[in-house]
Scaffold this active site. Sequence first.
Site, PDB file in Angstrom:
ATOM      1  N   ASP A 108       0.815  -1.207   0.000  1.00 40.76           N
ATOM      2  CA  ASP A 108       0.000   0.000   0.000  1.00 40.76           C
ATOM      3  C   ASP A 108       0.850   1.260   0.000  1.00 40.76           C
ATOM      4  O   ASP A 108       2.001   1.262   0.403  1.00 40.76           O
ATOM      5  CB  ASP A 108      -0.913   0.015   1.236  1.00 40.76           C
ATOM      6  CG  ASP A 108      -0.133  -0.092   2.529  1.00 40.76           C
ATOM      7  OD1 ASP A 108       0.811  -0.914   2.570  1.00 40.76           O
ATOM      8  OD2 ASP A 108      -0.424   0.644   3.478  1.00 40.76           O
ATOM      9  N   GLU A 109       0.251   2.316  -0.453  1.00 39.30           N
ATOM     10  CA  GLU A 109       0.796   3.658  -0.330  1.00 39.30           C
ATOM     11  C   GLU A 109       2.225   3.797  -0.843  1.00 39.30           C
ATOM     12  O   GLU A 109       3.088   4.365  -0.186  1.00 39.30           O
ATOM     13  CB  GLU A 109       0.729   4.122   1.142  1.00 39.30           C
ATOM     14  CG  GLU A 109      -0.696   4.153   1.672  1.00 39.30           C
ATOM     15  CD  GLU A 109      -0.806   4.767   3.053  1.00 39.30           C
ATOM     16  OE1 GLU A 109      -1.708   5.583   3.263  1.00 39.30           O
ATOM     17  OE2 GLU A 109       0.007   4.429   3.923  1.00 39.30           O
TER      18      GLU A 109
END
EC number: 3.2.1.52
Lengths: 570, 570
Positions: free
Chosen positions: A333-334
Site C-alpha cells: 500500500d501507499e
Amino acid sequence: MASIYLLCFAAVFHAAHAIWPIPIDISTGNDALALSGDFTISVDSPAPSDLLDAVNRTIEFVQNDKLEALIVGRGASYAERLQTAPLLSSLVLSFGSGHDGVVKSISEEAMADIDARVEGYTLTIPNDGSQATLTANSSLGLFRGLTTFGQLWYYLNGTTYTVEAPISIADSPIYPYRGLMLDTSRNYFPVADILRTLDVMSWVHMTTFHWHMVDSQSFPVEVPEFPDLSAKGAYGPSMIYSTEDVQNIVSYAAARGIDVLPEIDTPGHTTSIGEAFPEHVACALATPWANYANEPPAGQLRLANSNTTDFTASLFSAVSARFPGKYFSTGGDELNTECYTIDKATQADLKASGKTLEQALDTFVQATHGALKNNGKTPVVWEGISSLKESDTSILTVRLAEMVLNFNLTLSNETIVMVWISSADASAVAEKGFRLVHAPSDYMYLDCGAGEWIGDTPDATSWCDPFKSWQHTYTFDPTANMTDAQAKFVIGGEQLLWTEQSGPSNLDSIVWPRAGASAELFWSGPGRNISSALPRLHDIAFRMTQRGIGAIPLQPLWCALRPGVCDLTA
Amino acid sequence: MASIYLLCFAAVFHAAHAIWPIPIDISTGNDALALSGDFTISVDSPAPSDLLDAVNRTIEFVQNDKLEALIVGRGASYAERLQTAPLLSSLVLSFGSGHDGVVKSISEEAMADIDARVEGYTLTIPNDGSQATLTANSSLGLFRGLTTFGQLWYYLNGTTYTVEAPISIADSPIYPYRGLMLDTSRNYFPVADILRTLDVMSWVHMTTFHWHMVDSQSFPVEVPEFPDLSAKGAYGPSMIYSTEDVQNIVSYAAARGIDVLPEIDTPGHTTSIGEAFPEHVACALATPWANYANEPPAGQLRLANSNTTDFTASLFSAVSARFPGKYFSTGGDELNTECYTIDKATQADLKASGKTLEQALDTFVQATHGALKNNGKTPVVWEGISSLKESDTSILTVRLAEMVLNFNLTLSNETIVMVWISSADASAVAEKGFRLVHAPSDYMYLDCGAGEWIGDTPDATSWCDPFKSWQHTYTFDPTANMTDAQAKFVIGGEQLLWTEQSGPSNLDSIVWPRAGASAELFWSGPGRNISSALPRLHDIAFRMTQRGIGAIPLQPLWCALRPGVCDLTA
C-alpha cells in the site's frame, strides 16, 4: 403503564437469543432448564487434544461466567421457575455423517485452505434434561458449536440456566474469512494482549488474526536470519516478539480456530528496516515527510535494486517459514513514487536496467512473491486507489499508489486483495479476478474518529473521521454494486486497528464489542436489523466483561436492561 | 543526516521541561543531578498529616516511577555524565513569609472558598547536590510544589536523575477552578475507579472533582434520610455509593488538593427518583421519549408542586450536609416544558396556584437553593441555550430550556454557572453577572465522537461530533469575545465525561492524558503552543502509565521519542 411496558420488552428479549454471531438457523422454546452441578461435556470418539482443551474451557465458562440476564431485575423473576427446572447433565459431541473419518485437530483445520474449512455444526438441547448433542463434520465445527453453547447460559443465585429450552441450532458461516487486524509497529503490544485478543476473537467465531507485524515505525519481530532487524529496528529489547513468542501466538490462535495471517508490508512502510539495512531503504527520514509518505517517517525499499529484491525475498522466506498457515501478506500500500524520483540510487538502478519504475516494481513483486510460493504460501496484498482520476494515474504524477489497481502488475490470480481505501473499490478488484477481503476504511477501521495524531494540527480530525460505530459496520453490504460474477470473489472481511493512538491500555476498549459487528456480518450474513442485534451485542459485551475483557458499554445500563426502549423511535 | 537530525531534537527536548502543567516561571540549566540513595523530603515546621502523607507519596513516586527519558536511546547517552553527577540528598519544605502562621491541612485549604485558595509555590534545586527547597504560603501550595518535584526525574540503570539542574520554579495558577466531571448515573464506576481518577487529577494540579452523581438512569448514592432513592433507583445493590464511600471519596480528594463538587441534577434528569417517589416525577418513561427528553428515559420533578419542592429541598439538605465543600450543583439543564404540558398533576398545580410554569420554576429554585444556603453552600447550575432563536424562547414553545439564560429567575449572583452547550454562551452568562466555569461541549466534552449510542440509528454520529482532541481543548480561549469586565467572571474550566458509552473499562483511556489539556490551560494560561506542549504531554502520559494508569499513547512511540518530528510541517 410502566409495568406493561416492561413485560412487553421482556418478551422481545426472549425472542432475541443472546448469541453472537446469530446462528443461521435457530429455534427456541420457553422452558426453563438448568445445568446440573455435575454437568459434563464429552466427545463420543477419539478427539484431538485441542478439542479436549476447548471442552474444558467451555465447562469453565459455563461455570464461571455468572452472567445475570440483561433484563430489569436481572432474572429474579425466573427464580420460581428455576426451582423446578429440569437439570441438564451432559453435552455429547459427535462427528457427523459427513465426516471423512480422519480426525484432525482444530489447529490443523483452522490453517487449511480458506475454501476448505468446515465450520458448520448442529446443536440440540432438549427441554427435559436429557442429553444435549453437538454434531459437526470437523473438529473446527465442533469448536464453533462449543463456543455457541457457552453463550446460552445465565446465572441467578447459584443456578446456571436458560429459559429458552428446547434449543435447536443448525449453523454455518456465509463467508469463510472473518478477521481482525492489529498493527504492532506504531505501538507495541505485549504477547499477553495478543493472546487475550485471540480468545475474544474465538468467542465470536473469527477465523483470521491479520498481524500487521512491522511498519516504518518499528520492527518488533525477531528474524533469526536477520537478527539486526529487530535488534536495531524494534523500540527496545523488551518490545520484540521472539521466535518462541511467534510460535506461541500461532499455536494459541490455531487451537482457537484462528489462522494467523502475518504481514511484512513492502516496499513502502519500511523505514524501520533501514535501521539495520540502510542500503535497502530509499529516502529514510526524508523531510518534509509529507512529500514522501502518508505519515512519518518516510522510507521505502529500493525496489529497483536486485540486492534489495533478494534481501526482501529472503526475508519473506525466513518469516513465512515460521508461520504454518497458507497465507502471507506482502503489503503493497501507499507506494510513494516521489521518493524514488529523488533517490539517486534508485534512479541509477533504473537507468542501468533500462526499466521504468513500474517494470521494476513488477520484477520486485514477481521475485518476492515467488519466494513465498516456494514456501507454499498464497500472497495477500493491499488494494489500490481506484478513486484517483484517470489523468492522475501516470507513474510520474501519482505520489501514492497501490499495486493492484494502479500498476499493471502480473499478479497471480490466486492472490488475495484487501480492499482498504474505500468500499467503492471492491467491485473493481473483483472485476480483475482477485479474491478479496473487505477491510475498507469507511466501514472497518477501528481507529477512526479519535482526532488527528500528527503534531501541530490543533483542529484536525482523524483522516478517516468519523468514528465507525458498530451499527455502521454492521450495515455494510459485502456485495454492494457488484455483479453476481464479481460477488463470488468476496471471501469475507475484517475490522482493523491501526495503532497510532492505541496501546495495551485501550486495546480492549477500542476493539470490543465493536469488532463483533463484522464477525456477525460475515458469519450470519448482511442485511440484519440493528435494533434486534443490539440486545445480543450488549449480551456478548457483558459476557466478555465477565471473562475479564475490557469491553465497553454501548449504552447506559438502563438501556441495556430494556431492549428497544432506547431506540430513536421508542 | 539522521544523526544530526536527532541531536537537534534532543536539544529541543531539553528546553521543553517534562512538567505538566508547565510552571508560570521556570529556569533550568544543563547539568546532571541524581537523587541520592537516601534522598529524603522533610518539612521544617509542624506539618499536617495529609502533607506528610503527600511527602511520603512523593518519595514513593521518585523511587518507583522509573520513567526512562522519552528520547532515542531512552537516556543511555547520559550514562557517562550521570557517573559523576552530584547527588541530591534532601528537599526541605517551608512555609514562606506570606504564611499567616496558622498551619492548616491540605484538605482544609482545598475546600476553602475558591477565591481564597493559595496554590503558589517556589522550588529551587541547586546543581551541586546541596539542599533543594520548596516554599509556599499554604499546605496546598507545598502540595502543588511536591507534585511538580515528582515530575522532574528520569531513570537509567538504577539512577534517578535530571539533566536540567539547576532548576528554579516560581509558580501559581491563572484560574482557581480546574476540574473534571464524571457522570456515575448512566453507567456505574466502583469507588476504586474514582479514587484512581482523583490521584491522576492531583498530578496535574486539578482542584475540583465535579461529581454528577445521579441522573434519570440511576440513583447510585445512598441518602440515609431517603433510603429508597438508591435502594430502588440504583442499578443494583452492588452499584450504590454508601455514605462511607462518599466520605472516603471526599477525604481522599481533599488530601490531594481536590474539592468535590456534588451534583443532584434537578428538576430535569430525575426519572430515577421516580422509582422510589413516583408522586414527584412527571412523564416518567413517557413515550415517544424524544418528545419529552434529550435522551431516554423521560421524567422530571413536578416543580409546581409544593410537596415535591419540599422533598427536593430536604434532599439537597440531606446530601449537601455530607459534603464538607462550599459548592453544590443543582443541575438545571435541559428542562422540557412539553413534559409539564402533558402532566395533568402539574397543570392542576399551576392552575391552583395561578402561576405560570416560569413562576413556579422560580419558586422551586428559590426554595431548593434556599435549603442549600441554610447549609452554607453556594449553588452551581448549568447554563442555557442562547442559540435558540428569539421566537422560540417562549415558555410554551421551548421544549428544552435552561435556567440561567431562558428563564427570568432570581438567581443569587453568588451562583456559579457552568457553560456547557456552547463556548459562545460564556459572554452572555458573564454579562448577567454570574461567575462561570467553562465546560462547553464544543471544547471540553470527553465523550464526543464515539458514534451515536441511541438505538436504531445506523449512520448517526455522536451529537457533539467530532472527538475533542487534546489539541482542540488546549487551544480554547477562556476570554474569547468577552469584555474585560465579563472576563473577570471566569473562574476556570473543566473537561467532562458523560458515560453513556463509558464504564470502568475505558475510563482511564478516555480521560488520560487528554484531560491534562484543560488542567494546563487553566493553570498556566491560554495561548500556548501545542507543538511544544506535546512532548510534555507525552511525558506525563508515560509517567501516568508508570504509576499504573491506563493513559493512552497520543502518537506512535517513534514520534514520542522524537519531539517535533511528527509535526505536520516537519
